[in-house]
Design a protein around this motif. Sequence first.
Motif, PDB file in Angstrom:
ATOM      1  N   GLY A  30       0.791  -1.224   0.000  1.00  0.00           N
ATOM      2  CA  GLY A  30       0.000   0.000   0.000  1.00  0.00           C
ATOM      3  C   GLY A  30       0.819   1.268   0.000  1.00  0.00           C
ATOM      4  N   VAL A  31       2.149   1.144   0.124  1.00  0.00           N
ATOM      5  CA  VAL A  31       3.010   2.334   0.141  1.00  0.00           C
ATOM      6  C   VAL A  31       3.096   2.903  -1.269  1.00  0.00           C
ATOM      7  N   PRO A  32       2.783   4.177  -1.459  1.00  0.00           N
ATOM      8  CA  PRO A  32       2.836   4.755  -2.809  1.00  0.00           C
ATOM      9  C   PRO A  32       4.259   4.750  -3.368  1.00  0.00           C
ATOM     10  N   GLY A  33       4.366   4.598  -4.669  1.00  0.00           N
ATOM     11  CA  GLY A  33       5.672   4.672  -5.315  1.00  0.00           C
ATOM     12  C   GLY A  33       5.760   3.753  -6.516  1.00  0.00           C
ATOM     13  N   ALA A  34       6.655   4.095  -7.423  1.00  0.00           N
ATOM     14  CA  ALA A  34       6.958   3.226  -8.567  1.00  0.00           C
ATOM     15  C   ALA A  34       8.194   2.422  -8.179  1.00  0.00           C
ATOM     16  N   TRP A  35       7.993   1.189  -7.756  1.00  0.00           N
ATOM     17  CA  TRP A  35       9.062   0.401  -7.159  1.00  0.00           C
ATOM     18  C   TRP A  35       9.754  -0.504  -8.177  1.00  0.00           C
ATOM     19  N   ARG A  36      11.033  -0.751  -7.924  1.00  0.00           N
ATOM     20  CA  ARG A  36      11.735  -1.834  -8.608  1.00  0.00           C
ATOM     21  C   ARG A  36      12.483  -2.646  -7.550  1.00  0.00           C
ATOM     22  N   CYS A  37      12.624  -3.933  -7.797  1.00  0.00           N
ATOM     23  CA  CYS A  37      13.305  -4.810  -6.843  1.00  0.00           C
ATOM     24  C   CYS A  37      14.793  -4.868  -7.178  1.00  0.00           C
ATOM     25  N   ALA A  38      15.641  -4.508  -6.217  1.00  0.00           N
ATOM     26  CA  ALA A  38      17.082  -4.540  -6.410  1.00  0.00           C
ATOM     27  C   ALA A  38      17.673  -5.905  -6.063  1.00  0.00           C
ATOM     28  N   ARG A  39      17.018  -6.636  -5.141  1.00  0.00           N
ATOM     29  CA  ARG A  39      17.483  -7.975  -4.781  1.00  0.00           C
ATOM     30  C   ARG A  39      16.347  -8.698  -4.075  1.00  0.00           C
ATOM     31  N   SER A  40      16.339 -10.024  -4.220  1.00  0.00           N
ATOM     32  CA  SER A  40      15.319 -10.819  -3.537  1.00  0.00           C
ATOM     33  C   SER A  40      15.834 -12.232  -3.348  1.00  0.00           C
ATOM     34  N   ALA A  41      15.255 -12.930  -2.382  1.00  0.00           N
ATOM     35  CA  ALA A  41      15.631 -14.319  -2.123  1.00  0.00           C
ATOM     36  C   ALA A  41      14.511 -14.993  -1.350  1.00  0.00           C
ATOM     37  N   PHE A  42      14.490 -16.313  -1.433  1.00  0.00           N
ATOM     38  CA  PHE A  42      13.544 -17.109  -0.653  1.00  0.00           C
ATOM     39  C   PHE A  42      14.236 -18.392  -0.217  1.00  0.00           C
ATOM     40  N   ARG A  43      14.031 -18.775   1.026  1.00  0.00           N
ATOM     41  CA  ARG A  43      14.545 -20.040   1.555  1.00  0.00           C
ATOM     42  C   ARG A  43      13.505 -20.624   2.501  1.00  0.00           C
ATOM     43  N   ALA A  44      13.513 -21.946   2.631  1.00  0.00           N
ATOM     44  CA  ALA A  44      12.678 -22.608   3.637  1.00  0.00           C
ATOM     45  C   ALA A  44      13.504 -23.717   4.286  1.00  0.00           C
ATOM     46  N   PRO A  45      14.622 -23.359   4.944  1.00  0.00           N
ATOM     47  CA  PRO A  45      15.560 -24.385   5.411  1.00  0.00           C
ATOM     48  C   PRO A  45      15.095 -25.165   6.625  1.00  0.00           C
ATOM     49  N   PHE A  46      14.190 -24.634   7.403  1.00  0.00           N
ATOM     50  CA  PHE A  46      13.749 -25.297   8.626  1.00  0.00           C
ATOM     51  C   PHE A  46      12.241 -25.517   8.624  1.00  0.00           C
ATOM     52  N   GLY A  47      11.683 -25.665   7.416  1.00  0.00           N
ATOM     53  CA  GLY A  47      10.248 -25.861   7.282  1.00  0.00           C
ATOM     54  C   GLY A  47       9.446 -24.576   7.265  1.00  0.00           C
ATOM     55  N   VAL A  48      10.132 -23.435   7.422  1.00  0.00           N
ATOM     56  CA  VAL A  48       9.464 -22.122   7.446  1.00  0.00           C
ATOM     57  C   VAL A  48       9.920 -21.318   6.238  1.00  0.00           C
ATOM     58  N   GLY A  49       8.991 -20.668   5.568  1.00  0.00           N
ATOM     59  CA  GLY A  49       9.341 -19.834   4.425  1.00  0.00           C
ATOM     60  C   GLY A  49       9.872 -18.482   4.871  1.00  0.00           C
ATOM     61  N   TYR A  50      11.085 -18.159   4.421  1.00  0.00           N
ATOM     62  CA  TYR A  50      11.702 -16.875   4.737  1.00  0.00           C
ATOM     63  C   TYR A  50      11.903 -16.094   3.448  1.00  0.00           C
ATOM     64  N   HIS A  51      11.438 -14.847   3.443  1.00  0.00           N
ATOM     65  CA  HIS A  51      11.507 -13.985   2.275  1.00  0.00           C
ATOM     66  C   HIS A  51      12.398 -12.773   2.540  1.00  0.00           C
ATOM     67  N   TRP A  52      13.142 -12.391   1.489  1.00  0.00           N
ATOM     68  CA  TRP A  52      13.943 -11.165   1.529  1.00  0.00           C
ATOM     69  C   TRP A  52      13.736 -10.382   0.238  1.00  0.00           C
ATOM     70  N   ALA A  53      13.711  -9.081   0.359  1.00  0.00           N
ATOM     71  CA  ALA A  53      13.651  -8.233  -0.829  1.00  0.00           C
ATOM     72  C   ALA A  53      14.113  -6.830  -0.455  1.00  0.00           C
ATOM     73  N   VAL A  54      14.723  -6.161  -1.404  1.00  0.00           N
ATOM     74  CA  VAL A  54      15.032  -4.745  -1.266  1.00  0.00           C
ATOM     75  C   VAL A  54      14.434  -4.046  -2.483  1.00  0.00           C
ATOM     76  N   TRP A  55      13.524  -3.117  -2.193  1.00  0.00           N
ATOM     77  CA  TRP A  55      12.885  -2.343  -3.258  1.00  0.00           C
ATOM     78  C   TRP A  55      13.404  -0.911  -3.220  1.00  0.00           C
ATOM     79  N   GLU A  56      13.541  -0.334  -4.413  1.00  0.00           N
ATOM     80  CA  GLU A  56      13.925   1.072  -4.531  1.00  0.00           C
ATOM     81  C   GLU A  56      12.893   1.791  -5.378  1.00  0.00           C
ATOM     82  N   ALA A  57      12.652   3.040  -5.021  1.00  0.00           N
ATOM     83  CA  ALA A  57      11.688   3.832  -5.788  1.00  0.00           C
ATOM     84  C   ALA A  57      12.354   4.381  -7.029  1.00  0.00           C
TER      85      ALA A  57
END
Length: 227
Positions: free
Chosen positions: A200-227
């Motif tokens: 819901g945050v206003p802005g024209a975003w692009r993703c600079a980096r992202s990752a996903f892992r589920a090493p212990f049965g839990v989904g972990y998400h990472w992302a860095v967005w820049e306007a």
Amino acid sequence: MFSRLAVVPHPPLLVPELVSGAAPETEPVRAETLAAARALASHSADWVAVGVDPSGPREVADVAGGFTGFGVDVPVALSEGATAVDDDLPLPALVAGWLRGRVGARSVRVHLVPPDLPPDECAALGARLAGAPALLVLGDGSPRHGELAVGRSDERAGPFDEAVHRALAAADVDALRALDPGLAAELGAQGRAAWQVAAGVPGAWRCARSAFRAPFGVGYHWAVWEA
């Protein structure tokens, strides 16, 4: 207006003192999280954060606390000069404070939202928060992945978290807004509300980096967005 946004998980295993001998196994999760936090700190020393906790909606700032409730007294503070103490800081606020200290940010003001916050209210909060340069978004995915699932495995966890990962990697706010709160609740993915606040945050975003892992049965998400 926010011009950088970082999405991270907030499991206690991020803090080495809390996992003792398991610290090497948890290092990949910690490294990804600290990298995202450093990207935020390099942009601004003062953060706004959003995390999910049943005590929300509420805001916490300028206080200190610690991980005593998780077995080890690891102190944290939400700002450099915090003197007031809150012994009941919820996990997202504790992790936000721990990250702030680890990467050298000056302050973090944490907005806590309930896990069942409807998508339209999430979006409205995101719009209201858009007044600072840096936003930290804390939330875990489903804990029901595979043999290490917390409670029980659920075959829907994989497609759900893959959809979240695609949306974060593409900075696709419409896809994040479309996440089903009911399905997220069934899968235990409490990060849903925080991700939809970010959408819901206003802005024209692009993703600079992202990752996903589920090493212990839990989904972990990472992302860095820049306007």
